[in-house]
Design a protein around this motif. Structure first.
Motif, PDB file in Angstrom:
ATOM      1  N   GLY A  41       0.788  -1.142   0.113  1.00  0.00           N
ATOM      2  CA  GLY A  41      -0.101  -0.194   0.015  1.00  0.00           C
ATOM      3  C   GLY A  41       0.856   1.211  -0.010  1.00  0.00           C
ATOM      4  N   LEU A  42       0.466   2.153   0.878  1.00  0.00           N
ATOM      5  CA  LEU A  42       0.922   3.645   0.908  1.00  0.00           C
ATOM      6  C   LEU A  42       0.986   3.938   2.202  1.00  0.00           C
ATOM      7  N   CYS A  43       2.127   4.594   2.484  1.00  0.00           N
ATOM      8  CA  CYS A  43       2.444   5.274   3.971  1.00  0.00           C
ATOM      9  C   CYS A  43       2.409   6.665   3.710  1.00  0.00           C
ATOM     10  N   ASN A  44       1.678   7.376   4.614  1.00  0.00           N
ATOM     11  CA  ASN A  44       1.757   8.855   4.721  1.00  0.00           C
ATOM     12  C   ASN A  44       2.347   9.141   6.000  1.00  0.00           C
ATOM     13  N   LEU A  45       3.430   9.928   5.833  1.00  0.00           N
ATOM     14  CA  LEU A  45       4.081  10.375   7.038  1.00  0.00           C
ATOM     15  C   LEU A  45       3.931  11.968   7.260  1.00  0.00           C
ATOM     16  N   PHE A  46       3.291  12.422   8.380  1.00  0.00           N
ATOM     17  CA  PHE A  46       2.812  13.871   8.584  1.00  0.00           C
ATOM     18  C   PHE A  46       3.451  14.469   9.864  1.00  0.00           C
ATOM     19  N   VAL A  47       4.175  15.566   9.561  1.00  0.00           N
ATOM     20  CA  VAL A  47       4.841  16.091  10.893  1.00  0.00           C
ATOM     21  C   VAL A  47       3.794  17.483  11.151  1.00  0.00           C
ATOM     22  N   PRO A  48       3.003  17.474  12.363  1.00  0.00           N
ATOM     23  CA  PRO A  48       2.226  18.597  12.536  1.00  0.00           C
ATOM     24  C   PRO A  48       3.091  19.666  13.519  1.00  0.00           C
ATOM     25  N   HIS A  49       4.116  20.003  12.694  1.00  0.00           N
ATOM     26  CA  HIS A  49       4.755  21.006  13.514  1.00  0.00           C
ATOM     27  C   HIS A  49       5.470  21.992  12.432  1.00  0.00           C
ATOM     28  N   THR A  50       5.727  23.486  12.767  1.00  0.00           N
ATOM     29  CA  THR A  50       6.006  24.220  11.640  1.00  0.00           C
ATOM     30  C   THR A  50       7.526  24.566  11.528  1.00  0.00           C
ATOM     31  N   THR A  51       8.240  23.655  12.414  1.00  0.00           N
ATOM     32  CA  THR A  51       9.764  24.255  12.215  1.00  0.00           C
ATOM     33  C   THR A  51      10.352  22.588  12.378  1.00  0.00           C
ATOM     34  N   ALA A  52       9.741  21.822  11.590  1.00  0.00           N
ATOM     35  CA  ALA A  52      10.353  20.374  11.417  1.00  0.00           C
ATOM     36  C   ALA A  52      10.032  19.981  10.043  1.00  0.00           C
ATOM     37  N   ALA A  53      10.442  18.563   9.658  1.00  0.00           N
ATOM     38  CA  ALA A  53      10.288  18.186   8.225  1.00  0.00           C
ATOM     39  C   ALA A  53      10.333  16.841   8.158  1.00  0.00           C
ATOM     40  N   ILE A  54      10.045  16.171   7.475  1.00  0.00           N
ATOM     41  CA  ILE A  54      10.250  14.789   7.165  1.00  0.00           C
ATOM     42  C   ILE A  54      10.812  14.319   5.743  1.00  0.00           C
ATOM     43  N   ILE A  55      12.082  13.610   5.554  1.00  0.00           N
ATOM     44  CA  ILE A  55      12.635  13.507   4.277  1.00  0.00           C
ATOM     45  C   ILE A  55      13.003  12.087   3.844  1.00  0.00           C
ATOM     46  N   VAL A  56      13.267  11.501   2.774  1.00  0.00           N
ATOM     47  CA  VAL A  56      14.012  10.441   2.641  1.00  0.00           C
ATOM     48  C   VAL A  56      15.466  10.872   2.186  1.00  0.00           C
ATOM     49  N   SER A  57      16.341  10.105   2.972  1.00  0.00           N
ATOM     50  CA  SER A  57      18.008  10.560   2.329  1.00  0.00           C
ATOM     51  C   SER A  57      18.671   9.313   2.793  1.00  0.00           C
ATOM     52  N   GLU A  58      20.200   9.562   2.327  1.00  0.00           N
ATOM     53  CA  GLU A  58      20.883   8.360   2.752  1.00  0.00           C
ATOM     54  C   GLU A  58      21.140   8.319   4.225  1.00  0.00           C
ATOM     55  N   ASN A  59      21.057   6.994   4.595  1.00  0.00           N
ATOM     56  CA  ASN A  59      21.114   6.638   6.080  1.00  0.00           C
ATOM     57  C   ASN A  59      22.249   5.745   6.293  1.00  0.00           C
ATOM     58  N   TRP A  60      23.165   5.692   5.668  1.00  0.00           N
ATOM     59  CA  TRP A  60      24.318   4.701   5.796  1.00  0.00           C
ATOM     60  C   TRP A  60      25.454   5.688   6.485  1.00  0.00           C
ATOM     61  N   ASP A  61      25.794   6.625   5.754  1.00  0.00           N
ATOM     62  CA  ASP A  61      26.923   7.156   6.073  1.00  0.00           C
ATOM     63  C   ASP A  61      26.611   8.679   7.022  1.00  0.00           C
ATOM     64  N   PRO A  62      26.935   8.963   8.048  1.00  0.00           N
ATOM     65  CA  PRO A  62      26.432  10.297   9.017  1.00  0.00           C
ATOM     66  C   PRO A  62      27.005  11.343   8.402  1.00  0.00           C
ATOM     67  N   ASP A  63      27.817  11.461   7.529  1.00  0.00           N
ATOM     68  CA  ASP A  63      28.423  12.671   6.997  1.00  0.00           C
ATOM     69  C   ASP A  63      27.610  13.275   6.134  1.00  0.00           C
ATOM     70  N   VAL A  64      26.575  12.290   5.379  1.00  0.00           N
ATOM     71  CA  VAL A  64      25.781  12.991   4.635  1.00  0.00           C
ATOM     72  C   VAL A  64      24.850  13.777   5.222  1.00  0.00           C
ATOM     73  N   THR A  65      24.021  13.352   6.309  1.00  0.00           N
ATOM     74  CA  THR A  65      23.343  14.127   7.126  1.00  0.00           C
ATOM     75  C   THR A  65      23.970  15.481   7.864  1.00  0.00           C
ATOM     76  N   THR A  66      25.277  15.325   7.949  1.00  0.00           N
ATOM     77  CA  THR A  66      25.902  16.534   8.634  1.00  0.00           C
ATOM     78  C   THR A  66      26.154  17.523   7.593  1.00  0.00           C
ATOM     79  N   ASP A  67      26.740  16.942   6.349  1.00  0.00           N
ATOM     80  CA  ASP A  67      26.619  17.911   4.925  1.00  0.00           C
ATOM     81  C   ASP A  67      25.373  18.595   4.583  1.00  0.00           C
ATOM     82  N   MET A  68      24.340  17.813   4.826  1.00  0.00           N
ATOM     83  CA  MET A  68      23.005  18.202   4.493  1.00  0.00           C
ATOM     84  C   MET A  68      22.574  19.657   5.383  1.00  0.00           C
ATOM     85  N   ILE A  69      22.769  19.360   6.655  1.00  0.00           N
ATOM     86  CA  ILE A  69      22.207  20.408   7.637  1.00  0.00           C
ATOM     87  C   ILE A  69      23.261  21.594   7.341  1.00  0.00           C
TER      88      ILE A  69
END
Length: 143
Positions: A41-69
């Motif tokens: 099926g389909l999964c919807n993810l919803f963040v009920p906050h105006t200062t946060a978000a939800i994304i799909v990204s690489e989750n293997w190398d922590p440097d990716v998230t550090t670089d992204m921020i």
């Protein structure tokens, strides 16, 4: 033919420890999806906050998230001469840029993500206690 079922899940609770961070919540979301007992099926993810978000990204190398921020903060600087009195305009802008909702396919009872992909909760105004609404719709698994 399979019966179709809509399943609303309780909100997932997420605690953030930093002002700006990406937290891998893939396993939490897969756990919520598994509880629905829906196979495909389909999964919807919803963040009920105006200062946060939800994304799909690489989750293997922590440097990716550090670089992204780091790059997000260059694109939308924290001290940008904003008019909003609370001092968190950067967080509001980043939330809108990344989005507070995503839809992901569910296959065989779990998120159908690519090999290196993970679901990331994006915090831009922490530390805070946050929530994430999970709604899954799809074909019910046979007993």
């Amino acid at each position: 033919m399979r019966d179709h079922k809509l399943s609303h899940m309780p909100e997932l609770k997420i605690h953030t420890d930093e002002r700006a961070t990406l937290i891998d919540i893939t396993e939490k979301v897969n756990g919520a999806v598994a509880e629905t007992r829906l196979r495909d099926g389909l999964c919807n993810l919803f963040v009920p906050h105006t200062t946060a978000a939800i994304i799909v990204s690489e989750n293997w190398d922590p440097d990716v998230t550090t670089d992204m921020i780091m790059q997000l903060e260059k694109m939308v600087p924290r001290a940008g001469g904003y008019r909003h009195d609370e001092g968190n305009s950067q967080a509001h802008i980043l939330s809108v840029m990344l989005s507070t909702s995503i839809n992901l396919p569910v296959r065989h009872g779990k998120l159908a993500l690519g090999k290196w992909q993970g679901v990331m909760f994006a915090e831009f105004d922490g530390p805070r206690d946050r929530s994430l609404m999970v709604t899954v719709i799809g074909a019910e698994a046979r007993p």
